[in-house]
Design a protein around this motif. Structure first.
Motif, mmCIF file in Angstrom:
data_model
loop_
_atom_site.group_PDB
_atom_site.id
_atom_site.type_symbol
_atom_site.label_atom_id
_atom_site.label_comp_id
_atom_site.label_asym_id
_atom_site.label_seq_id
_atom_site.Cartn_x
_atom_site.Cartn_y
_atom_site.Cartn_z
ATOM 1 N N PHE A 214 40.234 44.049 25.550
ATOM 2 C CA PHE A 214 39.124 43.512 26.333
ATOM 3 C C PHE A 214 39.409 42.067 26.705
ATOM 4 C CE2 PHE A 214 37.223 46.900 23.826
ATOM 5 C CZ PHE A 214 36.422 47.554 24.761
ATOM 6 N N ALA A 215 39.231 41.760 27.985
ATOM 7 C CA ALA A 215 39.320 40.377 28.461
ATOM 8 C C ALA A 215 37.904 39.909 28.792
ATOM 9 C CB ALA A 215 40.207 40.291 29.692
ATOM 10 N N LEU A 216 37.411 38.937 28.035
ATOM 11 C CA LEU A 216 36.058 38.434 28.215
ATOM 12 C C LEU A 216 36.130 37.142 29.011
ATOM 13 C CD1 LEU A 216 34.774 39.147 24.608
ATOM 14 C CD2 LEU A 216 34.849 40.648 26.576
ATOM 15 N N LEU A 217 35.582 37.159 30.227
ATOM 16 C CA LEU A 217 35.741 36.056 31.162
ATOM 17 C C LEU A 217 34.388 35.468 31.541
ATOM 18 C CD1 LEU A 217 38.422 37.596 33.560
ATOM 19 C CD2 LEU A 217 38.778 36.254 31.469
ATOM 20 N N ASN A 218 34.359 34.139 31.654
ATOM 21 C CA ASN A 218 33.149 33.410 32.015
ATOM 22 C C ASN A 218 32.855 33.610 33.499
ATOM 23 O OD1 ASN A 218 31.123 31.573 32.558
ATOM 24 N ND2 ASN A 218 32.111 29.867 31.509
ATOM 25 N N ALA A 219 31.795 34.352 33.788
ATOM 26 C CA ALA A 219 31.450 34.665 35.171
ATOM 27 C C ALA A 219 31.015 33.446 35.960
ATOM 28 C CB ALA A 219 30.342 35.721 35.193
ATOM 29 N N ASP A 220 30.692 32.354 35.287
ATOM 30 C CA ASP A 220 30.213 31.146 35.953
ATOM 31 C C ASP A 220 31.332 30.180 36.300
ATOM 32 O OD1 ASP A 220 27.659 32.190 35.508
ATOM 33 O OD2 ASP A 220 27.482 31.187 33.570
ATOM 34 N N ASP A 221 32.561 30.496 35.909
ATOM 35 C CA ASP A 221 33.694 29.607 36.145
ATOM 36 C C ASP A 221 34.698 30.307 37.053
ATOM 37 O OD1 ASP A 221 36.167 28.182 35.902
ATOM 38 O OD2 ASP A 221 35.448 27.275 34.045
ATOM 39 N N PRO A 222 34.816 29.863 38.310
ATOM 40 C CA PRO A 222 35.715 30.558 39.233
ATOM 41 C C PRO A 222 37.176 30.535 38.793
ATOM 42 C CG PRO A 222 34.910 28.489 40.175
ATOM 43 C CD PRO A 222 34.104 28.747 38.950
ATOM 44 N N TYR A 223 37.587 29.485 38.099
ATOM 45 C CA TYR A 223 38.971 29.444 37.626
ATOM 46 C C TYR A 223 39.209 30.491 36.548
ATOM 47 C CZ TYR A 223 39.791 25.205 40.285
ATOM 48 O OH TYR A 223 39.947 24.308 41.307
ATOM 49 N N VAL A 224 38.212 30.714 35.694
ATOM 50 C CA VAL A 224 38.338 31.755 34.673
ATOM 51 C C VAL A 224 38.340 33.136 35.330
ATOM 52 C CG1 VAL A 224 37.270 32.812 32.662
ATOM 53 C CG2 VAL A 224 37.325 30.328 32.868
ATOM 54 N N MET A 225 37.436 33.346 36.269
ATOM 55 C CA MET A 225 37.395 34.643 36.933
ATOM 56 C C MET A 225 38.667 34.911 37.720
ATOM 57 S SD MET A 225 34.821 36.122 35.816
ATOM 58 C CE MET A 225 35.277 37.573 36.772
ATOM 59 N N GLY A 226 39.347 33.850 38.131
ATOM 60 C CA GLY A 226 40.618 34.014 38.822
ATOM 61 C C GLY A 226 41.705 34.594 37.951
ATOM 62 N N MET A 227 41.475 34.650 36.639
ATOM 63 C CA MET A 227 42.458 35.221 35.719
ATOM 64 C C MET A 227 42.387 36.746 35.655
ATOM 65 S SD MET A 227 41.892 32.583 32.536
ATOM 66 C CE MET A 227 41.843 30.817 32.797
ATOM 67 N N ALA A 228 41.390 37.328 36.300
ATOM 68 C CA ALA A 228 41.175 38.771 36.187
ATOM 69 C C ALA A 228 42.409 39.570 36.594
ATOM 70 C CB ALA A 228 39.975 39.187 37.038
ATOM 71 N N GLY A 229 43.150 39.085 37.580
ATOM 72 C CA GLY A 229 44.320 39.808 38.039
ATOM 73 C C GLY A 229 45.522 39.696 37.124
ATOM 74 N N ARG A 230 45.405 38.903 36.050
ATOM 75 C CA ARG A 230 46.538 38.691 35.152
ATOM 76 C C ARG A 230 46.495 39.584 33.915
ATOM 77 N NH1 ARG A 230 47.707 32.428 34.104
ATOM 78 N NH2 ARG A 230 49.497 33.434 33.070
ATOM 79 N N THR A 231 45.504 40.460 33.830
ATOM 80 C CA THR A 231 45.374 41.247 32.603
ATOM 81 C C THR A 231 45.286 42.733 32.902
ATOM 82 O OG1 THR A 231 44.102 41.516 30.560
ATOM 83 C CG2 THR A 231 42.845 41.067 32.566
ATOM 84 N N LYS A 232 45.796 43.531 31.966
ATOM 85 C CA LYS A 232 45.664 44.988 32.033
ATOM 86 C C LYS A 232 44.420 45.455 31.287
ATOM 87 C CE LYS A 232 49.597 45.094 29.998
ATOM 88 N NZ LYS A 232 50.831 45.518 29.268
#
Length: 456
Positions: A214-232
């Protein structure tokens, strides 16, 4: 494990080891004062202290042997690099005991989030979490080596001072759950020119996750959400955003600088009232709740843990009430622009109608934008309505003081050269009933000022 087994794992040469079958039954330590009987002492070389000089002290405290880079006259396992050997040992132990590994990172809020999450999970199953902020290449393996076969959850704070750090740490302790809190300006001097560089480094955590993690990402931070493509891994969002699966609703003041809200997760809703000051702590609660959610806890269980949670790590909005009514808020463990702003707001909200005092030093590692960021903080001190500011140190703190004075004539501004001067001046100027906020980067040493004021 026996000394012989450890030597095989880390590729060590035994010196003065009378019994290769001697068992190591306690955690490892890099500070001889923290050695416990049955443990292993890792002799590391620091900027000021060489652990090899304390090998005898460690053995007298009950260490079974010393992990060292040279013979030390006592039972030792000698390796080329003690840090690397600790990592190898931690990776081996982790493979044997098999807990759920939760890695968390971010520019600010890591330690508070880690402490909250540990307190939620401890109510559910045996949990080991990073002590204090031991989140680097030494601290992380030491945390792993505190776990045993009964440990179900291993909560690892992971710090990243530069690109590649998280790749190294996740190589030692591969996480099943990865949590990224935010991308701010911490370590900008070492990481690169801006938040994109920091995001690249922080994203190494989610890149290390397995497909069934599980990748838990801060929906309020665009830089964090930009990491979505880096994980399986499966992505779960947390934050204030309506798109977040785990979020805080109806956020409101709860008195004395604290905050209440309704925790919303896929399993329901439950009320939470924080014991910690500052509305920014809601983000840490959302993050901890997101981890607990993917681990199978329901909303009410999570809320109960958050409601019962207390501050564990010193120097992070630590509140001390003096007999004369003075409240000292010690936030001097470290500082970035984000944490400085959050701390100033939290302490000012705590003060309410009481007189508010800020004792501030430099925020380190801000590169060529340092002066501008310090003047921004000076302006904020004035805007928040602080009554008294003591700026500690030359250079940027002077700019901070100058901006505060220019922004408002209502704030009394003073500048001192060092921590000793800050203690002397603050002691003279503080009045009964004041709320005193103390913060700077750790290298400034303002924690000594906070402790002196709290004990006055």
């Amino acid at each position: 494990m026996t000394l012989e087994e450890i030597a095989q794992v880390v590729g060590a040469t035994p010196y003065d080891v009378g019994d290769p079958g001697a068992l190591v039954t306690a955690p490892a330590a890099v500070d001889s004062r923290e050695v416990v009987p049955g443990g292993l002492f890792a002799a590391t070389v620091g900027a000021r202290v060489d652990g090899h000089d304390y090998a005898g002290v460690a053995m007298a405290a009950g260490a079974v042997a010393v992990l060292a880079s040279r013979p030390v006259g006592v039972p030792a396992l000698v390796v080329e690099d003690v840090q690397v050997a600790l990592g190898l040992l931690a990776r081996h132990v982790l493979g044997r005991i098999g807990p759920v590994v939760i890695g968390l990172t971010g520019s600010v809020g890591k330690t508070t989030t880690k402490d909250l999450l540990a307190q939620v999970l401890e109510r559910h199953a045996a949990t080991v979490a990073t002590d204090r902020s031991f989140n680097n290449e030494l601290g992380l393996p030491l945390t792993v080596l505190r776990a045993d076969a009964g440990t179900r959850y291993l909560v690892l704070e992971m710090g990243a001072g530069r690109k590649g750090d998280l790749t190294y740490l996740t190589g030692i302790a591969p996480p099943q759950v990865g949590l990224v809190l935010n991308v701010g300006s911490a370590h900008v001097e070492r990481m690169g020119a801006g938040p994109a560089d920091i995001a690249e480094a922080k994203g190494e955590l989610v890149a290390a996750l397995p497909a069934d993690g599980f990748a838990l990402l801060n929906a309020d931070d665009p830089y964090v959400m930009g990491m979505a493509g880096r994980t399986k891994a499966q992505i779960v969002r947390f934050g204030r955003s309506p798109q977040a699966a785990v979020r805080a609703g109806d956020v409101r003041p709860a008195g004395r600088g604290r905050t209440a809200f309704e925790l919303v997760t896929p399993s329901g809703r439950a009320p939470v009232e924080l014991d910690l000051i500052g509305e920014h702590q809601v983000a840490a609660d959302e993050a901890a709740a997101a981890v607990a959610t993917v681990l199978g806890l329901d909303t009410r269980e999570i809320a109960a843990g958050l409601n019962a949670a207390r501050r564990r790590s010193s120097g992070r909005l630590e509140i001390v009430e003096r007999a004369d009514g003075v409240t000292v808020v010690d936030d001097a463990y470290n500082a970035s622009p984000e944490s400085m702003r959050a701390g100033l707001r939290a302490a000012r909200a705590l003060a309410g109608n009481r007189r508010s005092v800020a004792v501030l030093g430099a925020m380190g590692q801000q590169a060529d934008v340092s002066r501008a960021r310090h003047t921004e903080i000076g302006r904020l001190v004035a805007e928040l309505g602080y009554d008294l500011l003591i700026a500690v140190g030359s250079g940027d703190p002077v700019a901070l003081a100058g901006e505060a004075a220019a922004a408002s004539r209502n704030v009394s501004v003073h500048a001192v050269e060092d921590v000793a001067g800050a203690i002397t001046l603050a002691t003279a100027l503080i009045q009964p009933g004041d709320v005193v906020f103390v913060k700077a980067s750790s290298e400034v040493g303002l924690g000594a000022c906070a402790r002196a004021l709290a004990g006055a």
